[in-house]
Motif scaffolding. Structure first.
Motif, short mmCIF file in Angstrom:
data_model
loop_
_atom_site.label_atom_id
_atom_site.label_comp_id
_atom_site.label_asym_id
_atom_site.label_seq_id
_atom_site.Cartn_x
_atom_site.Cartn_y
_atom_site.Cartn_z
N ARG A 58 0.82 -1.21 0.00
CA ARG A 58 0.00 0.00 0.00
C ARG A 58 0.86 1.26 0.00
O ARG A 58 0.44 2.30 -0.50
CB ARG A 58 -0.96 -0.02 1.19
CG ARG A 58 -2.04 -1.11 1.05
CD ARG A 58 -2.76 -1.37 2.36
NE ARG A 58 -3.27 -0.14 2.92
CZ ARG A 58 -4.41 0.44 2.52
NH1 ARG A 58 -5.15 -0.14 1.61
NH2 ARG A 58 -4.81 1.57 3.05
N ALA A 61 1.65 1.62 -3.54
CA ALA A 61 0.47 2.10 -4.26
C ALA A 61 0.22 3.57 -4.00
O ALA A 61 -0.39 4.26 -4.82
CB ALA A 61 -0.75 1.28 -3.85
N GLY A 62 0.65 4.05 -2.83
CA GLY A 62 0.37 5.44 -2.46
C GLY A 62 -0.81 5.56 -1.53
O GLY A 62 -1.23 6.66 -1.19
N LEU A 63 -1.38 4.42 -1.12
CA LEU A 63 -2.54 4.45 -0.22
C LEU A 63 -2.11 4.65 1.22
O LEU A 63 -2.92 4.95 2.08
CB LEU A 63 -3.34 3.15 -0.35
CG LEU A 63 -3.92 2.89 -1.74
CD1 LEU A 63 -4.52 1.50 -1.84
CD2 LEU A 63 -4.96 3.95 -2.07
N PRO A 107 -1.90 8.41 -5.23
CA PRO A 107 -2.07 7.14 -5.94
C PRO A 107 -2.64 7.31 -7.35
O PRO A 107 -2.28 6.56 -8.26
CB PRO A 107 -3.03 6.35 -5.05
CG PRO A 107 -3.52 7.27 -4.02
CD PRO A 107 -2.56 8.39 -3.92
N ASP A 108 -3.53 8.30 -7.51
CA ASP A 108 -4.16 8.45 -8.83
C ASP A 108 -3.14 8.88 -9.88
O ASP A 108 -3.44 8.83 -11.07
CB ASP A 108 -5.33 9.43 -8.76
CG ASP A 108 -4.97 10.75 -8.10
OD1 ASP A 108 -4.50 10.71 -6.95
OD2 ASP A 108 -5.14 11.80 -8.73
N LEU A 143 -0.14 2.98 -11.28
CA LEU A 143 -0.14 1.57 -10.89
C LEU A 143 -1.57 1.08 -10.78
O LEU A 143 -2.48 1.86 -10.55
CB LEU A 143 0.55 1.40 -9.53
CG LEU A 143 1.95 2.01 -9.41
CD1 LEU A 143 2.46 1.90 -7.98
CD2 LEU A 143 2.91 1.32 -10.37
N ALA A 144 -1.77 -0.23 -10.95
CA ALA A 144 -3.11 -0.79 -10.76
C ALA A 144 -3.06 -1.80 -9.63
O ALA A 144 -2.06 -2.49 -9.47
CB ALA A 144 -3.59 -1.47 -12.04
N MET A 145 -4.14 -1.86 -8.87
CA MET A 145 -4.14 -2.76 -7.72
C MET A 145 -5.36 -3.67 -7.76
O MET A 145 -6.46 -3.23 -8.09
CB MET A 145 -4.15 -1.93 -6.44
CG MET A 145 -4.08 -2.75 -5.18
SD MET A 145 -3.17 -1.85 -3.91
CE MET A 145 -3.61 -2.77 -2.47
#
Ligand SMILES: Nc1ncnc2c1ncn2[C@@H]1O[C@H](COP(=O)(O)OP(=O)(O)O)[C@@H](O)[C@H]1O
Ligand SMILES: [Mg+2]
Lengths: 273, 364
Positions: free
Chosen positions: B47, B50-52, B72-73, B77-79
């Motif tokens: 995470r 991901a940037g979360l 994150p946007d 990247l895709a999660m």
């Protein structure tokens, strides 16, 4: 769990009893509004009488009903729209990005509703006076917005909490910034909740009397003030007062009737999801 | 398609440090699996990538660009989430096209890309359904489809198979492996299941308590575990880890007394006589042998059809797990003699680290 038959009968009796007890004063008010003043004060109270529309005509001659309705509409819908717009980002932040102060902040927000309004009447009155907002719709909209904001933030927060955080996070990964998250994910998912919050806020400010009575006189007087104008000089004329009250609650009653599906759906949002 | 570099990455919640300074470089098109017991910080690290989750210390670079402050946007990247996290108010097609819609991709291209992904994942018949009307496996595929459509710089998976039943898990595992081959994309995959890690990874990163224990290809980890943790974590049934003392050392062999008294001789390691060690023996590297040096009696036998697993007590604290051929006539309570097959053992010092673990092990 399967409740026994006797239990279910008792519960429905209790439910019907409570509903009738709450409905009775309203029904009596409507009934009285169609009586002559003499029938209205008869003892024992009359259940059968010659109905008359006389009271309604007189009420409309004595007061500006249409003006009061317009003021009520502008104030309750205006304040609700502004309050929801302010509360959305606040509830969004607290629901999806909580930190260690979030719980305290929420309680503090609610605690402002625990103080009796009369406690701040003087300062608010003086502020309104010095800013020229006394007896203006703008002033009342501002007050209603602030008065309902805590409840609205709380309700929206509860509805937003129902939405799994993963979905918001997924939308962030998909490239949604804060505004897009609110617009494309939060609004559709919490839509019923937001709508019922709005309905409740409209009803609350429609029926609000304390601030309307103290801060308006003629120009911005909403329906609550319209009724009071009948109760003081004509306090003994029950039939006319009932007619005025019936006229005051009628619009919001019709509105509530039309939107009840939405309201129920929103208030049971979590349960039926 | 991109490289990803992590430098001394740290994460703390209040005073609790969850990620304790991690260094890792992930190459373009590599399939890297983070594996470790629950609670060791795998998801937290993913995470952070991901940037979360905010980065408390250190640096994250994607294609050489610092990402710490990028939301994150905007990381590209895709999660794929464990819960799938599909948008319940959108159809399957709507879910898959969502990111493209936000990015302003024209409708025709959007539909084209969704169709291609749907075809890959056999979702074509479901495009107009809402997630509520899909099975678990179908939702899983939609979640993967939503990631594919975006053509992200890298795919991040957080335990994507843990909500599926066993049969579907194996099938989806194969599909993900095929997807990696077809897409040639960089993938980071988090799991607590070492079999998933072994079967999917180009490289496995083994985590424990917020630190990396070892990084390597599946077979490197299997044959040359760097320490007791990796030795115990990778492999099923687990590697036997038995206490031992070095009795003698010659040029050809190291003679060890195992807990319980059996004496075995293994290839020389970096240990002096008298040293206390832990010996790691894979269950399949132990064989029944009437002349074998280890004696014990059979406490339990599990017959799995394709193989039999015997638990043999040799007087140490835990019984020895031995993998035997299916028809092996071993009986409960029987006394057995066992031998080591090809001297394939791992030796660990008292600090838990392998002794000279970089050397290739003969007979491995
Ligand atoms: N928001 C949080 N606040 C405090 N501790 C957290 C938070 N999120 C995770 N943790 C802790 O971080 C540790 C690692 O969690 P996680 O990364 O989810 O583990 P894993 O995915 O490896 O099972 C756990 O001990 C968990 O309790
Ligand atoms: Mg996890």
């Amino acid at each position: 769990m399967k409740a026994s038959l006797a239990f279910r009968i008792w519960i429905s009796l209790l439910g019907w009893g409570a509903a009738l007890a709450m409905f009775f004063p309203v029904a009596w008010m409507v009934l009285t509004s169609f009586k002559t003043e003499i029938d209205a004060v008869a003892t024992p109270p009359l259940l059968f009488f010659h109905p008359t529309l006389q009271n309604y005509f007189q009420v409309n001659q004595l007061g500006d009903y249409a003006g009061a309705v317009w003021n009520s509409v502008v104030i309750s819908f205006g304040s609700t729209a502004i309050a929801i717009a302010l509360a959305m980002p606040a509830a969004y932040a607290m629901a999806f990005f909580p930190n260690r102060w979030t719980k305290d902040l929420l309680l503090w927000i609610l605690s402002t509703k625990m103080m009796p309004a009369v406690g701040v009447l003087m300062p608010i009155y003086l502020i309104c006076k010095s800013t020229g907002l006394l007896d203006t719709k703008t002033g009342l909209i501002a007050i209603m917005t602030l008065a309902n904001l805590p409840i609205i933030i709380w309700m929206l927060y509860t509805f937003f909490k129902e939405i799994p955080g993963d979905i918001i996070e997924a939308s962030r990964m998909d490239g949604a910034g804060a505004l897009a998250q609110i617009r494309v994910v939060l609004l559709p998912l919490a839509g019923p909740g937001i709508a019922s919050t709005g309905l409740l806020a409209v009803i609350l400010s429609w029926n609000e009397a304390f601030w309307s009575l103290n801060l308006t006189a003629v120009h911005a007087a909403p329906l609550t003030a319209f009724i009071v104008a009948f109760s003081s000089p004509q306090g003994l004329f029950w039939a006319k007062l009932s007619a005025a009250s019936t006229l005051a609650v009628a619009p919001i009653l019709v509105f509530g009737w039309m939107t009840q599906r939405q309201l129920v759906r929103g208030l049971t949002f979590g349960a039926v999801k | 398609m991109s490289t990803l570099e992590i430098k001394q990455l740290r994460k703390s919640y209040g005073s609790a440090e969850i990620i304790k300074g991690i260094d890792l470089k992930i190459e373009d098109r590599e399939f890297v699996v983070f594996v470790g017991p629950s609670g060791c910080g795998k998801s937290t690290l993913l995470r952070m990538i991901a940037g979360l989750e905010e980065i408390s210390g250190g640096e994250l670079l994607i294609d050489g660009v610092r990402m710490n402050e990028i939301t994150p946007d905007r990381r590209g990247l895709a999660m794929v989430f464990q819960s799938y996290a599909l948008y319940p108010h959108m159809t399957v097609a709507g879910n898959m096209a969502f990111a493209l819609r936000l990015a302003g991709v024209p409708k025709a291209e959007r539909e084209q890309r969704v169709r291609v992904a749907a075809k890959t994942l056999q979702l074509e018949a479901l495009l107009d359904r809402k997630p509520a009307n899909l099975s678990g496996g179908q939702r899983q595929r939609v979640a993967i489809g939503r990631a594919i459509v975006r053509q992200p710089k890298a795919f991040l998976f957080d335990e994507p198979l843990s909500n599926l039943d066993a049969a579907l898990r194996v099938q989806t595992r194969l599909e993900i492996a095929k997807l990696h081959r077809d897409l040639q994309a960089t993938m980071i995959y988090v799991t607590h299941d070492q079999i998933e890690a072994m079967t999917l990874a180009d490289r496995i990163v083994v985590f424990n308590a917020g630190r990396i224990e070892q990084v390597g290809t599946p077979l490197e980890l299997y044959h040359n575990p760097a320490n007791l943790f990796v030795a115990g974590f990778i492999g099923s049934p687990k590697m036997n880890l038995i206490g031992a003392v070095v009795r003698a050392r010659t040029a050809q062999a190291l003679e060890l007394v195992l807990d319980g008294g059996s004496v075995v001789s293994v290839q020389p390691g970096d240990a002096a006589p008298g040293a206390k060690l832990t010996v790691g023996l894979r269950p399949e590297h132990i064989v029944v042998d009437p002349q074998g040096p280890i004696s014990g009696h059979v406490e339990a036998v599990e017959r799995l059809g394709n193989e039999s697993i015997a638990y043999v007590s040799i007087g140490a604290s835990l019984p020895l797990t031995v993998k035997l051929p299916p028809q092996s006539p071993v009986a409960l309570g029987e006394n057995l003699r066992l031998a080591l097959n090809g001297h394939a053992v791992s030796l660990f010092g008292e600090d838990g680290h392998a002794l000279g673990w970089t050397r290739p092990q003969a007979g491995g």
